[in-house]
Design an enzyme around this catalytic site. Structure first.
Site, PDB file in Angstrom:
ATOM      1  N   GLU A  73       0.829  -1.194   0.000  1.00  8.75           N
ATOM      2  CA  GLU A  73       0.000   0.000   0.000  1.00  8.75           C
ATOM      3  C   GLU A  73       0.874   1.259   0.000  1.00  8.75           C
ATOM      4  O   GLU A  73       0.847   2.027  -0.948  1.00  8.75           O
ATOM      5  CB  GLU A  73      -0.901  -0.022   1.243  1.00  8.75           C
ATOM      6  CG  GLU A  73      -2.206   0.686   1.037  1.00  8.75           C
ATOM      7  CD  GLU A  73      -3.298   0.150   1.959  1.00  8.75           C
ATOM      8  OE1 GLU A  73      -2.989  -0.645   2.874  1.00  8.75           O
ATOM      9  OE2 GLU A  73      -4.449   0.536   1.746  1.00  8.75           O
ATOM     10  N   GLU A 316      -3.467  19.930  38.124  1.00  5.85           N
ATOM     11  CA  GLU A 316      -4.398  21.021  38.403  1.00  5.85           C
ATOM     12  C   GLU A 316      -3.706  22.372  38.447  1.00  5.85           C
ATOM     13  O   GLU A 316      -4.205  23.339  37.885  1.00  5.85           O
ATOM     14  CB  GLU A 316      -5.131  20.756  39.727  1.00  5.85           C
ATOM     15  CG  GLU A 316      -6.129  19.611  39.577  1.00  5.85           C
ATOM     16  CD  GLU A 316      -7.031  19.451  40.774  1.00  5.85           C
ATOM     17  OE1 GLU A 316      -6.703  20.004  41.843  1.00  5.85           O
ATOM     18  OE2 GLU A 316      -8.045  18.761  40.639  1.00  5.85           O
TER      19      GLU A 316
END
Lengths: 497, 97
Positions: A73, A316
């Site tokens: 491919e 955080e």
């Protein structure tokens, strides 16, 4: 023969080749059956080509086994270029005689005219020649679907593919070939290749789960030998290619070390019976502002004072903010970092998939070799993950820490300010060795804070609910809140009311 | 016009290879009257050339010159279609006036 095979009590009739793809040899219980053909099936974008290339690359780098790559491919130039991104220098291996291409990609001269009967004799001759030339033990063919698109005589193709794989198997070569699927949970492949050619079938999936992409690998069948069943998450790492996370192989042992380390808070050490165990994982849960990040900061600082190496994953707060906070509590993060005994890693939870976070964190842990690790907070990660993905993440991270005898402190944010449990702790409390709850307590017009050690595996601990205060030197744990009940539920009542 | 140069790639001495070689010879004699230069390569004996020419299927016939190159695969059993695929308008042959 592979010495690890002798661990099986039952005699193993099918010898296996360790692929060298991280985690895959674990779920396949030793690798791919030697001198057999394995189909790697997956939808578009499921990393089939990466698998096919990784299989050869690992053969070269880990087992000194040359490999032949047959491309139907992508162009040879594209394969070389695309795989450099994973650190695989194919061009160099070609020069060293460890890698050979067989270029079977569609011809630039345009579609070929067909007049009369034909077969794939040319392809077979070229593959055989390449295998002999470099002494290949591994062959990857990628992807067979391109052949089925190019040539309409599918009966001929199946017979020829059978002839090619049979020839290679006779030569002692272990074959991997890829095939495209239409649906994640439909037929194995579009053209039914597997029934004719494959001894083994492995499925790669890239499915949407709660709006997030999740890659998994499943061994569907492996003729004449055993393997792990079900889907296992995997990730694509730019450093290592495919990394399978072999969940069922992960053993969550309870903390076995009797060595204690400091939590960084003296009174908390006392409450835990002398500190945390060196290989234990602790969950600290509390509402916003109760001092979870402070606990983490003291945990890191306590490690520094004990001449250990500490690692903090912050999801955080920014690094600047964490360093400022630490300074406000009298702890010098910058100085610790300079001495290379502290490392702070900031990440946006939503920047990557959970598997990618996990692999990156494991790599950082491998490189930095910390004695203690903190994650602040797990809840931030949970928000960007599916429940299953989150649990797998925690299990894998916990297991990594335990294997390395590293202590872990994870924080989780409870959604309500007073009482209640966080979603995080509900899902992972059984996975951790200890749980510490931090709570707000409303008391006659003031907000106080209370802390309790809920669980301490393998040790006695203080079961008092104690008040604590936070000042410029950090956390101070005081007396038992004897006059108040209902702290944990959030519905406080006072004795004598 | 450049000389017509055709190369036939076959895989081993099989009935299909012999069929293709015979069909090519007939086409060369009947349609080109010996003006075409024809060569045969056995990919089993010369796989390097097969690799350079990127031969997948056998038999494969390549028109090397005049350019552009053209390819036909199969046992070449239909002369008219072979000629069309090679880019020649079918010659009126004695068999098919």
């Amino acid at each position: 023969m592979n010495p690890s095979a002798s661990q099986n009590i039952r005699p193993e009739t099918v010898a296996k080749v360790r692929t060298g793809i991280p985690g895959f040899d674990s779920i396949s219980e030793g690798g791919l059956p030697r001198a057999r053909a394995t189909l790697i099936a997956g939808t578009a974008g499921s990393a089939k080509t990466v698998f096919a290339v990784h299989y050869l690359a690992a053969g070269i780098t880990q087992a000194d086994e040359p490999g032949v790559f047959v491309t139907f491919e992508d162009s040879v130039a594209d394969v070389r270029k695309n795989m450099l991104g994973f650190g695989w220098d194919i061009a160099r291996w070609e020069k060293e005689g460890k890698w050979a291409f067989v270029d079977a990609a569609p011809d630039a001269e345009g579609p070929i005219a067909i007049v009369g009967d034909y077969d794939l004799g040319g392809l077979l001759a070229r593959i055989e020649h390449a295998v002999k030339k470099i002494g290949a033990k591994r062959v990857s063919l990628d992807s067979l679907n391109a052949l089925f698109v190019q040539f309409k005589d599918h009966a001929m193709l199946r017979a020829e593919l059978f002839r090619i794989t049979s020839t290679l198997k006779r030569m002692g070569v272990t074959v991997v070939f890829t095939g495209e699927r239409i649906d994640e949970y439909g037929d194995v492949t579009r053209h039914g290749i597997e029934e004719f050619v494959a001894d083994n079938v492995v499925i790669l999936r890239n499915s949407l789960e709660e709006e997030r992409r999740r890659r998994t690998v499943e061994i569907l069948k492996m003729r004449g030998t055993t393997h792990q069943r079900g889907e296992f998450p995997f990730t694509l790492s730019s450093r290592e290619g495919i990394i399978v996370i072999p969940l069922s192989q992960i053993q969550l042992t309870q903390s076995s070390s009797t060595v204690r380390i400091t939590s960084g808070v003296k009174e908390l050490d006392r409450m835990c019976g002398g500190g945390f165990f060196r290989d234990s994982v602790i969950l600290a849960s509390g509402a916003s502002g109760t001092g979870k990040t402070l606990l983490v900061t003291q945990f890191m600082s306590g490690g520094f004072k004990a001449k250990e190496r500490s690692l903090l994953f912050a999801f955080e707060e920014s690094k600047d903010q964490l360093f400022r906070n630490a300074a406000a509590w009298g702890m010098d993060f910058a100085g610790m970092e300079q001495k290379e005994r502290l490392m702070v890693v900031n990440r946006y939870p939503h920047a990557m998939a959970m598997e990618d976070h996990l692999v990156e964190m494991q790599q950082i842990i491998d490189d930095f070799k910390p004695n203690r690790v903190a994650v602040d907070s797990l809840s931030a990660l949970e928000r960007v993950s599916s429940l299953r993905g989150f649990r797998e993440f925690v299990i894998s991270l916990t297991s990594t820490l335990k294997q390395k005898e590293t202590a872990g402190l994870f924080t989780s944010t409870s959604p309500s300010l007073l009482g209640g449990t966080s979603v995080t702790e509900k899902h992972i409390s059984t996975l951790t060795d200890s749980i510490i709850l931090l709570r707000y307590v409303e008391s006659f017009g003031t907000m106080r804070r209370a802390l309790v050690v809920l669980k301490m595996r393998g040790s006695q601990h203080d079961d008092a609910i104690r008040e604590y205060t936070i000042d410029g030197k950090g956390m101070h744990i005081g007396d038992r809140l004897s006059a108040i009940t209902g702290v944990l539920s959030g519905h406080t009542t006072f004795e004598g009311e | 016009m450049d000389a017509l140069h055709l190369t036939l790639y076959v895989a081993g001495d099989t009935p299909r290879s012999r069929q293709a070689m015979a069909n090519l010879e007939r086409i060369c004699v009947e349609h080109f009257g010996g003006r075409a230069k024809c060569a045969t390569v056995d990919v089993l004996l010369d796989p390097e050339v097969a690799d350079t020419e990127r031969i997948l299927t056998t038999p494969t016939l390549i028109r090397e010159s005049p350019t552009p190159r053209r390819r036909v695969t199969g046992d070449l059993s239909d002369a008219q279609r072979v000629l069309a695929a090679l880019g020649f308008s079918p010659y009126p042959s004695p068999q098919n006036p």
